[in-house]
Each structure stands twice: as C-alpha cells, then as structure tokens.
Enzyme design. Structure first.
Site, PDB file in Angstrom:
ATOM      1  N   ASP A   5      -4.245  -5.927  -8.057  1.00 41.64           N
ATOM      2  CA  ASP A   5      -4.511  -5.322  -6.752  1.00 41.64           C
ATOM      3  C   ASP A   5      -4.837  -3.856  -7.021  1.00 41.64           C
ATOM      4  O   ASP A   5      -4.713  -3.361  -8.143  1.00 41.64           O
ATOM      5  CB  ASP A   5      -3.295  -5.480  -5.836  1.00 41.64           C
ATOM      6  CG  ASP A   5      -3.672  -5.486  -4.351  1.00 41.64           C
ATOM      7  OD1 ASP A   5      -4.797  -5.058  -4.022  1.00 41.64           O
ATOM      8  OD2 ASP A   5      -2.843  -5.916  -3.529  1.00 41.64           O
ATOM      9  N   HIS A  21       0.834  -1.206   0.000  1.00 42.11           N
ATOM     10  CA  HIS A  21       0.000   0.000   0.000  1.00 42.11           C
ATOM     11  C   HIS A  21       0.868   1.255   0.000  1.00 42.11           C
ATOM     12  O   HIS A  21       0.410   2.328  -0.395  1.00 42.11           O
ATOM     13  CB  HIS A  21      -0.926   0.026   1.229  1.00 42.11           C
ATOM     14  CG  HIS A  21      -2.020  -0.988   1.169  1.00 42.11           C
ATOM     15  ND1 HIS A  21      -1.845  -2.268   1.628  1.00 42.11           N
ATOM     16  CD2 HIS A  21      -3.291  -0.912   0.695  1.00 42.11           C
ATOM     17  CE1 HIS A  21      -2.981  -2.945   1.453  1.00 42.11           C
ATOM     18  NE2 HIS A  21      -3.862  -2.147   0.887  1.00 42.11           N
TER      19      HIS A  21
END
Length: 540
Positions: A268, A196
């Site tokens: 993702d 992230h």
C-alpha cells in the site's frame, strides 16, 4: 529478463505518484520524464482527463528504456480519476444491484467490467487497484465500508471473482489488457482505524482469520489475480511483532508460498501515516523488500527509496538475487500485458463519433479504439438505480403522498455541496419541496429556523458522509446526528411520515430506527440520488 545495473533494477520496483492534472506543465512533465529515463518501473496515476493524459503518458513511455507500468485507483471506474471517464457505483452498491442468480444482472456486471477494462487501458493504465477483497465486518470501519462488497466472505469471493476475470480478460492477441489487484491483504475490514493515519490492529485469532478474512484472498489467487496489495496493519495472530508490510511471515510465507501466489506483490502507499509516522523512508523501503514486496508504491521520495535499497544491497542486508526475483516478476507482468510488443506511439486525437473516440495510447497495431461512453454511462446509471435498497418500511409506509409538500433536510457532513440531484428528484416527484442543507458548521443556526413542519406532508432526510482517507470515521458528526434525532422527534410529534436515506455508509441508518422508512444508497452518484427520490414517491 535481468537488468544488469543495480540501481536500474531497484528502480523497476518503485512506483511513485504522478499527477495527471499537472502533466500539461512542461516542467512537471520533464521531472516525470527524468524518472522514466532513470529506469523507474512505473507510476500510480491520480487525476487528469481522457483527452490529454493518455497522450502525455505515451510521451513518457517513449522516454523510458523499459515500458512503464501505469497503475491507478479505479475502484469506481476510470471516471474516479480521469475527467470524461465513466464513474461507476461503489463495490457495495454493485453488490446490492446485482442479483447473483439473475442472468441479466450478471450480464450487466460484465458490461460494467468491460467498460472499466476498455476505458482504463485506452487511457494508458495497466494495473487497476481493484477489487477490494476486504470483508467489511466492522460497521465503524472509516476507510473500507462501502468500498467492500459486504460483510460476508462468500459474497466478497463471488464478486471478486467476477471483477478479476472481467478486468483481466485477454484480448484477441492473448495479452491481458489489465492486471487486477486484490487488496488489502490479509484483510482491512475488522478495524475502526484508518491506516492512512495510524497503524490499525486486527485482533482476530488465526481461526477467525482463516474463516473470514483470508478466504477471499485465497480465491483471488486461485482466480489468477495479477497483483495483491499488502495492507499496513498489525495482525498479532500472523506476526505479533512486525506490521504486515514488514513481515516475511505474512508476505512471503503466507501469501507467496502458502497460497502459491506467483503475481506481483504491491505495498500500500508507503507515505501513509501507519508507517511514515513511525519509521524513516529508507527503513520503510528496505523492510518492505525484506518482507517480499515486488513494488514499492507511492513512496514519499522515489529517489530516496531507490538509494536506500541499493545501499542495503551493497552493504549485504539485501541480496541482488532478492532484487532480481522481483524484477523478473515485474518484467513477466509487462510481457503479459504485451508492453514489449505493442507500439508505444502517441495516441490520436479523440474524434466525434458516437460517445467519442478515446485514443488507446498503446493500442495494438497503433490504431485508436472507439469508446462508446454513452453506453457505459447508461450501464452505470442502471447499476446505480438498481442499487438503492429499502432497509426498513413497507407498502403501508410508501409511497409518501405525492399531492403534499415534502420537507427535505440534506445533511452534508463534509460541506461539499451535496444533495442537489436528490432535492431535484424530490421536486420532480412531489412538486413542492422545502429544502434545508445542514453542515456541522452551521447546523445549530439553520436547524432552529427550519423546524416548522406544519406545512409538510412528510419529512425526508438525506445523509452524505463520504468515505475518505484520513477522515477517521464513516459515520456523521455528532452535531448532525443530534440534528437528525431532533428532526425525527418533531416529525413524529407532528404525525408526519419520515424517511432517512444514507448515500454513503449504510451503517449510519442503524441509529435512526425511529424513522418510518430507511433507505440505503451505498453511493452518492446522481442516478442513486434520483432513484431514492423515486422510491419515496413509489415510482420504483
């Protein structure tokens, strides 16, 4: 089925974020409806509730030329996203709770998966981004940790197989209720970085990857998993130059061709720092499609992403054939789910029968489907209670004397007001409990005034340190770690028995082996907190 207009075809490959809690706002709903009318393939849902969100999703379905694929992160059940849904334990907690040789336990696992499947599809969801097939072989992993089934590939394979088969169980008409997703290919377990925020590097050689990381994904493909999510990683043994998301060697050659995967390949989230911090939006989208991605998940801007891919086709960098390969797979998935034959009428209101009635926004035959929430919650509680594990200690150390008071320290690493159920459970078991909550911000001042342990029969420390995106670690802060050392030192000096319980990462406990008892909860749900209190009192 081929969509003739190039922009609409590309739009089918894009899956932006939709906020369930904002859907009651007419302006926000109108903006989402515009996406549906422009041919967007679907949305990834975050938040909402079981009463209104299915209705709004059905309204969006009615505005779409082609049925929308609705996906969501429901690793821990629908309650992870929608208020009123059932929240189940983490995958690591489930792996701890279920004895694989116990028929009763396997049946309990099946009940859980039936509940997740039924509640999710009733809410209008078609793809659940679960199970996580990463082998968590790095104790310092800040983002996988208890989301994984564990450190052993065979354990991950076994539970993954049951999750995939349970979530994708076909209905009476032969259509699947859901598509499961094996993530994060080729394996996000062996890193101490969070994609992230940055691009993690998996430095294992090809032999180790073939022995540890890749087998669970190979098995998932054999088990017929409907989708596979690609991780934002750099894996030099597979491609020394490109991140996996951009690597045709990994996405197409290894997964699509080498493993003969015929389902949907999903990126993702494309707004994650691993890529978004290094590349422009348009280049991220184009390179992901070049690698073999079917669905571009959670872009920063969906229209910018569509424009970029369309332009790449027009300029010859991508071919229309490549686009339609993905669109054909997307349409095939929608057919598998019965979305072209199922009425997309708005759901009925929830009734008052036992456990409530959750409307099935795409219920076959247009009927509402009864959901026994109380039964599902009981299943979740049973799993949670069975998950709690005594990692260190014996019958000589437990139970603590229920006739004496307990000094309880709650280490709330994230300042979220955690530990209420745990302290209440201790009070129920021991009667007299002095409770102190420590956070990194107030640790020093609170600790010094609460370290008189003379009146306590035992010392209990409950640690809450959540696994979350961009936090950067799965352990506790240095201040709380040092506070734990000091509490245990004082307890030992005073001749008091001590217990440390981690309600998140079990690896935290490795630091505190001076404690008499170490207990892993693997999850912070209320049932696990209550069961940990009972274990200390010898009630389990």
């Amino acid at each position: 089925m081929k969509i003739p207009i190039l922009r609409h075809a590309v739009a089918q490959m894009v899956m932006p974020r939709i906020e369930g809690k904002q859907l009651p706002d007419a302006a926000y709903r109108s903006a989402m409806a515009a996406f549906a009318e422009e041919g967007i393939g679907g949305f990834i849902l975050f938040g909402g509730d079981i009463d209104s969100t299915p209705r709004y999703l059905a309204e969006l379905q009615a505005r779409a030329e082609f049925p929308l694929l609705i996906s969501s992160d429901v690793e821990r059940g629908l309650g992870q996203q929608l208020e009123g849904g059932t929240r189940f334990p983490s995958q690591r907690a489930v792996a701890s709770a279920i004895g694989r040789r116990s028929k009763k336990d396997v049946e309990l696992l099946g009940l859980m998966l039936d509940a997740v499947r039924t509640e999710s599809r009733a809410a209008g969801i078609h793809i659940v981004f679960s199970p996580i097939m990463d082998v968590n072989n790095n104790p310092d992993n800040p983002i996988i940790c208890t989301r994984s089934f564990g450190e052993d590939p065979e354990t991950v394979e076994w539970f993954g197989r049951h999750y995939i088969r349970g979530l994708q169980k076909p209905g009476a008409d032969g259509h699947r209720d859901l598509l499961a997703c094996a993530k994060h290919f080729p394996g996000h377990g062996d890193t101490d970085q969070d994609s992230h925020s940055v691009l993690p590097v998996i430095r294992a050689d090809r032999a180790r990857l073939n022995r540890v990381e890749l087998p669970p994904f190979r098995e998932a493909v054999k088990d017929g998993v409907g989708t596979v999510m690609i991780a934002h990683l750099l894996v030099p043994a597979l491609d020394p130059v490109k991140p996996v998301t951009f690597s045709k060697k990994v996405v197409t050659a290894l997964l699509r061709e080498g493993m003969a995967f015929e389902g949907l390949i999903v990126s993702d989230a494309l707004d994650m720092g691993a890529l978004a911090g290094e590349y422009p939006q348009d280049e991220i989208a184009i390179r992901a499609v070049e690698a073999g991605m079917d669905i571009l998940l959670h872009p920063v801007d969906a229209r910018v992403t569509i424009d970029a891919v369309v332009k790449a086709v027009e300029q010859g960098r991508l071919t229309e054939t490549r686009i339609h390969e993905s669109v054909d797979r997307i349409m095939a998935a929608k057919k598998q789910l019965g979305l072209f034959t199922t009425p997309l009428s708005p759901p009925l209101a929830r009734g008052e029968s036992k456990g409530g009635v959750l409307p099935r926004g795409e219920a076959k035959g247009g009927h509402a489907e009864k959901i026994d929430y109380e039964r599902h919650r009981n299943t979740a509680r049973e799993l949670g209670r069975k998950a709690v594990t005594l990692l260190r200690g014996d019958k000589k150390k437990l139970p603590f004397d229920s006739g004496k008071s307990v000094a309880c320290f709650v280490l709330d690493d994230d300042g979220q007001g955690m530990g209420v159920s745990f302290t209440q459970g201790l009070m129920k078991q021991f009667g007299t409990v002095s409770s102190t909550t420590l956070t990194p911000d107030v640790c020093d001042a609170s600790l010094s005034s609460h370290l008189d342990l003379s009146g306590a029969g035992a010392v209990v420390i409950g640690i809450f340190s959540r696994i979350s995106a961009s936090k950067g670690r799965s352990g506790i802060s240095p201040k709380l770690r040092d506070a734990t050392f000091e509490i245990l030192r004082r307890a030992k000096a005073a001749g008091k028995r001590s217990a440390v319980i981690s309600f998140d990462s079990p690896y935290i406990l490795d630091q505190f082996k001076d404690a008499d008892v170490l207990i892993a909860g693997y999850d912070r749900m209320d049932a696990i907190q209550e069961a940990a209190a009972e274990m200390i009192a010898g009630r389990t």
